[in-house]
Design a protein around this motif. Structure first.
Motif, PDB file in Angstrom:
ATOM      1  N   ASP A  94       0.817  -1.207   0.000  1.00 26.84           N
ATOM      2  CA  ASP A  94       0.000   0.000   0.000  1.00 26.84           C
ATOM      3  C   ASP A  94       0.853   1.261   0.000  1.00 26.84           C
ATOM      4  O   ASP A  94       0.473   2.279  -0.581  1.00 26.84           O
ATOM      5  CB  ASP A  94      -0.918   0.016   1.228  1.00 26.84           C
ATOM      6  N   ARG A  95       2.025   1.203   0.637  1.00 23.48           N
ATOM      7  CA  ARG A  95       2.894   2.378   0.747  1.00 23.48           C
ATOM      8  C   ARG A  95       3.989   2.371  -0.325  1.00 23.48           C
ATOM      9  O   ARG A  95       5.137   2.710  -0.056  1.00 23.48           O
ATOM     10  CB  ARG A  95       3.529   2.436   2.135  1.00 23.48           C
ATOM     11  N   ASP A  96       3.633   1.999  -1.534  1.00 23.73           N
ATOM     12  CA  ASP A  96       4.588   1.917  -2.640  1.00 23.73           C
ATOM     13  C   ASP A  96       4.693   3.293  -3.309  1.00 23.73           C
ATOM     14  O   ASP A  96       3.933   3.626  -4.225  1.00 23.73           O
ATOM     15  CB  ASP A  96       4.119   0.855  -3.635  1.00 23.73           C
ATOM     16  N   LEU A  97       5.647   4.101  -2.845  1.00 22.44           N
ATOM     17  CA  LEU A  97       5.781   5.468  -3.356  1.00 22.44           C
ATOM     18  C   LEU A  97       6.174   5.479  -4.828  1.00 22.44           C
ATOM     19  O   LEU A  97       5.731   6.352  -5.594  1.00 22.44           O
ATOM     20  CB  LEU A  97       6.813   6.237  -2.526  1.00 22.44           C
ATOM     21  N   ALA A  98       6.988   4.519  -5.238  1.00 25.62           N
ATOM     22  CA  ALA A  98       7.386   4.459  -6.648  1.00 25.62           C
ATOM     23  C   ALA A  98       6.175   4.214  -7.538  1.00 25.62           C
ATOM     24  O   ALA A  98       6.069   4.774  -8.641  1.00 25.62           O
ATOM     25  CB  ALA A  98       8.431   3.366  -6.851  1.00 25.62           C
ATOM     26  N   ALA A  99       5.239   3.397  -7.059  1.00 26.99           N
ATOM     27  CA  ALA A  99       4.031   3.131  -7.841  1.00 26.99           C
ATOM     28  C   ALA A  99       3.180   4.387  -7.962  1.00 26.99           C
ATOM     29  O   ALA A  99       2.596   4.655  -9.020  1.00 26.99           O
ATOM     30  CB  ALA A  99       3.220   2.011  -7.185  1.00 26.99           C
ATOM     31  N   ILE A 100       3.112   5.167  -6.895  1.00 24.85           N
ATOM     32  CA  ILE A 100       2.344   6.410  -6.941  1.00 24.85           C
ATOM     33  C   ILE A 100       2.941   7.369  -7.971  1.00 24.85           C
ATOM     34  O   ILE A 100       2.211   8.030  -8.720  1.00 24.85           O
ATOM     35  CB  ILE A 100       2.292   7.059  -5.539  1.00 24.85           C
ATOM     36  N   VAL A 101       4.265   7.423  -8.031  1.00 19.72           N
ATOM     37  CA  VAL A 101       4.926   8.275  -9.019  1.00 19.72           C
ATOM     38  C   VAL A 101       4.592   7.806 -10.433  1.00 19.72           C
ATOM     39  O   VAL A 101       4.285   8.608 -11.321  1.00 19.72           O
ATOM     40  CB  VAL A 101       6.450   8.277  -8.794  1.00 19.72           C
ATOM     41  N   ARG A 102       4.629   6.476 -10.660  1.00 16.37           N
ATOM     42  CA  ARG A 102       4.310   5.951 -11.988  1.00 16.37           C
ATOM     43  C   ARG A 102       2.845   6.205 -12.338  1.00 16.37           C
ATOM     44  O   ARG A 102       2.513   6.530 -13.485  1.00 16.37           O
ATOM     45  CB  ARG A 102       4.619   4.449 -12.044  1.00 16.37           C
ATOM     46  N   LEU A 103       1.970   6.070 -11.362  1.00 19.46           N
ATOM     47  CA  LEU A 103       0.550   6.338 -11.595  1.00 19.46           C
ATOM     48  C   LEU A 103       0.323   7.807 -11.949  1.00 19.46           C
ATOM     49  O   LEU A 103      -0.459   8.129 -12.853  1.00 19.46           O
ATOM     50  CB  LEU A 103      -0.265   5.969 -10.358  1.00 19.46           C
ATOM     51  N   ARG A 104       0.999   8.678 -11.238  1.00 27.97           N
ATOM     52  CA  ARG A 104       0.864  10.114 -11.521  1.00 27.97           C
ATOM     53  C   ARG A 104       1.285  10.421 -12.955  1.00 27.97           C
ATOM     54  O   ARG A 104       0.614  11.180 -13.675  1.00 27.97           O
ATOM     55  CB  ARG A 104       1.727  10.909 -10.544  1.00 27.97           C
ATOM     56  N   ARG A 105       2.376   9.789 -13.386  1.00 36.03           N
ATOM     57  CA  ARG A 105       2.863  10.010 -14.748  1.00 36.03           C
ATOM     58  C   ARG A 105       1.843   9.499 -15.780  1.00 36.03           C
ATOM     59  O   ARG A 105       1.552  10.173 -16.775  1.00 36.03           O
ATOM     60  CB  ARG A 105       4.208   9.297 -14.930  1.00 36.03           C
ATOM     61  N   LEU A 106       1.287   8.314 -15.510  1.00 38.57           N
ATOM     62  CA  LEU A 106       0.309   7.732 -16.434  1.00 38.57           C
ATOM     63  C   LEU A 106      -0.947   8.593 -16.510  1.00 38.57           C
ATOM     64  O   LEU A 106      -1.505   8.829 -17.594  1.00 38.57           O
ATOM     65  CB  LEU A 106      -0.031   6.311 -15.981  1.00 38.57           C
ATOM     66  N   ILE A 107      -1.403   9.077 -15.355  1.00 38.13           N
ATOM     67  CA  ILE A 107      -2.620   9.890 -15.316  1.00 38.13           C
ATOM     68  C   ILE A 107      -2.407  11.218 -16.047  1.00 38.13           C
ATOM     69  O   ILE A 107      -3.269  11.682 -16.803  1.00 38.13           O
ATOM     70  CB  ILE A 107      -3.063  10.126 -13.859  1.00 38.13           C
ATOM     71  N   ARG A 108      -1.257  11.824 -15.837  1.00 42.63           N
ATOM     72  CA  ARG A 108      -0.979  13.085 -16.531  1.00 42.63           C
ATOM     73  C   ARG A 108      -0.922  12.887 -18.039  1.00 42.63           C
ATOM     74  O   ARG A 108      -1.422  13.711 -18.807  1.00 42.63           O
ATOM     75  CB  ARG A 108       0.347  13.675 -16.028  1.00 42.63           C
ATOM     76  N   ARG A 109      -0.323  11.778 -18.444  1.00 42.63           N
ATOM     77  CA  ARG A 109      -0.226  11.513 -19.877  1.00 42.63           C
ATOM     78  C   ARG A 109      -1.613  11.308 -20.490  1.00 42.63           C
ATOM     79  O   ARG A 109      -1.874  11.708 -21.621  1.00 42.63           O
ATOM     80  CB  ARG A 109       0.656  10.276 -20.106  1.00 42.63           C
ATOM     81  N   GLY A 110      -2.520  10.692 -19.751  1.00 46.85           N
ATOM     82  CA  GLY A 110      -3.869  10.454 -20.251  1.00 46.85           C
ATOM     83  C   GLY A 110      -4.789  11.656 -20.175  1.00 46.85           C
ATOM     84  O   GLY A 110      -5.844  11.663 -20.808  1.00 46.85           O
ATOM     85  N   ARG A 111      -4.414  12.688 -19.395  1.00 46.72           N
ATOM     86  CA  ARG A 111      -5.219  13.910 -19.250  1.00 46.72           C
ATOM     87  C   ARG A 111      -6.682  13.550 -18.924  1.00 46.72           C
ATOM     88  O   ARG A 111      -7.618  14.034 -19.537  1.00 46.72           O
ATOM     89  CB  ARG A 111      -5.148  14.761 -20.525  1.00 46.72           C
ATOM     90  N   PHE A 112      -6.856  12.714 -17.908  1.00 47.37           N
ATOM     91  CA  PHE A 112      -8.183  12.236 -17.543  1.00 47.37           C
ATOM     92  C   PHE A 112      -8.969  13.302 -16.786  1.00 47.37           C
ATOM     93  O   PHE A 112      -8.415  14.096 -16.030  1.00 47.37           O
ATOM     94  CB  PHE A 112      -8.064  10.975 -16.681  1.00 47.37           C
ATOM     95  N   ASP A 113     -10.273  13.306 -17.003  1.00 45.13           N
ATOM     96  CA  ASP A 113     -11.173  14.233 -16.313  1.00 45.13           C
ATOM     97  C   ASP A 113     -11.606  13.691 -14.954  1.00 45.13           C
ATOM     98  O   ASP A 113     -11.973  14.460 -14.063  1.00 45.13           O
ATOM     99  CB  ASP A 113     -12.430  14.488 -17.159  1.00 45.13           C
ATOM    100  N   LEU A 114     -11.605  12.368 -14.839  1.00 42.99           N
ATOM    101  CA  LEU A 114     -12.083  11.758 -13.599  1.00 42.99           C
ATOM    102  C   LEU A 114     -11.332  10.449 -13.386  1.00 42.99           C
ATOM    103  O   LEU A 114     -11.101   9.703 -14.337  1.00 42.99           O
ATOM    104  CB  LEU A 114     -13.588  11.489 -13.669  1.00 42.99           C
ATOM    105  N   VAL A 115     -10.928  10.195 -12.168  1.00 44.06           N
ATOM    106  CA  VAL A 115     -10.316   8.918 -11.795  1.00 44.06           C
ATOM    107  C   VAL A 115     -11.229   8.231 -10.793  1.00 44.06           C
ATOM    108  O   VAL A 115     -11.637   8.830  -9.790  1.00 44.06           O
ATOM    109  CB  VAL A 115      -8.903   9.114 -11.202  1.00 44.06           C
TER     110      VAL A 115
END
Length: 373
Positions: free
Chosen positions: A55-76
């Protein structure tokens, strides 16, 4: 975003939802994808695999942030505990204007608190959808404001469980069960809490019937040994894990579950397949019974009567013989537990959020653009 997209209730609920939402969607799974993920992909929806270790996987959060920014999503929209923790944090860091979570199995009935990381992540979102009233009550007890909780029950697509005599014949042939032998069955993970041991003991008191256990889990060796001890090993079949329960439900004549803590989704699938159902707990059917509108062919076991289960099974076998093996009609617990209602209710949550101000520091929804979840 979901913690796992293999086989299971939450994963199937997500697939039902995605097939009915009018928005452009993509899926992120935080564990290796399985059959549900492949089914989602087959429907034309991209699935991204991003494995996390805790649950405390900071590297995964960084990768998720990058993926979300690339997708320019309106809602998660996050599903299950780990995805809710990591997904809400990553979405907020990525500047997503709207964040929704769904909790299917949050905590135990006796749990008194949530971890601080989860509560921190909850404050980064706008709404948590609770799959049951009990989960909603737990969230309130843990300090989540009532106006940030929506209760939307799990649902099924009744058409997925439609009875097919050809499937019945094929399944019975593979299992080695003659067509005229009454089959009592249940679907679910084989764990001690589900009390499938009571079914094995009960079938010993139902002469001529076969018990079919569909699923796998840590309790299987003990259940196999119990069948030997009770002298019914030749009448107890272990089908293992199946991708979809329809074929096994078609092979059954009676559905029975002594699980005292069940929400009852498997029971709803069984009655949609035209089976009589004997159950210890199924809130949707209990609601119908309390409203004096019980669903035909369903029977709730008495929690204080040990003979309730074998007695009910013997009665259902007799009813099956009197019907000369004829199937009951497909039934439901009401439209509230239909997949179309699930999608409509979640869509209303999305629409309601689109009319509110976005999260602080986030842009508003792009006017007229497609939604992405």
């Amino acid at each position: 975003m979901i913690s796992t997209a293999a086989e299971g209730g939450a994963e199937h609920q997500l697939r039902l939802l995605l097939r009915r939402l009018p928005h452009d969607s993509e899926v992120v799974t935080l564990s290796p994808p399985g059959t549900e993920a492949r089914a989602i992909q087959a429907g034309g929806i991209p699935v991204h695999e991003l494995n996390t270790v805790c649950d405390r996987d900071l590297a995964a959060i960084v990768r998720l942030r990058r993926l979300i920014r690339r997708g320019r999503f309106d809602l998660v929209h996050t599903h299950l505990y780990r995805a809710c923790v990591q997904g809400r944090i990553a979405a907020r860091l990525a500047g997503v204007p709207h964040i929704v979570a769904t909790e299917q199995h949050l905590g135990r009935a006796g749990a008194t608190r949530l971890g601080p990381l989860y509560l921190f992540s909850e404050r980064l979102g706008q709404m948590t959808i609770a799959a049951t009233a009990a989960i909603a009550e737990r969230l309130r007890g843990w300090g989540v404001p009532d106006d940030r909780i929506a209760t939307i029950p799990r649902a099924i697509d009744p058409a997925e469980y439609r009875f097919d005599p050809a499937l019945r014949a094929a399944a019975r042939a593979r299992l080695g069960v003659p067509g005229d032998v009454p089959v009592i069955g249940v679907t679910g993970r084989l764990t001690p809490a589900k009390r499938f041991d009571l079914l094995i003991r009960a079938v010993a008191e139902v002469p001529g019937a076969t018990l079919l256990l569909v699923g796998d889990g840590p309790a299987r060796p003990a259940l196999e040994q119990l069948a030997v001890i009770e002298g019914v090993a030749e009448r107890v079949l272990f089908a293992g894990t199946v991708r979809h329960p329809r074929e096994m439900l078609c092979a059954m004549d009676i559905f029975a579950t002594p699980d005292p803590g069940a929400w009852g989704l498997a029971v709803l699938e069984a009655i949609a397949a035209g089976l009589p159902a004997v159950y210890a707990a199924c809130p949707p059917l209990e609601e119908r019974a309390a409203a004096r509108a019980p669903v035909r062919g369903t029977y709730r076991l008495s929690p204080h009567d040990r003979e309730s289960l074998p007695r009910a099974l013997r009665a259902e076998v007799l009813c099956h013989e009197e019907r000369h093996g004829a199937r009951l009609p497909a039934r439901t617990a009401g439209l509230r537990y239909d997949a179309d209602h699930l999608a409509a209710a979640v869509g209303q949550v999305y629409d309601r959020l689109s009319l509110t101000a976005p999260l602080p520091g986030c842009p508003s929804l792009r006017g007229g653009g497609a939604w992405n979840a």
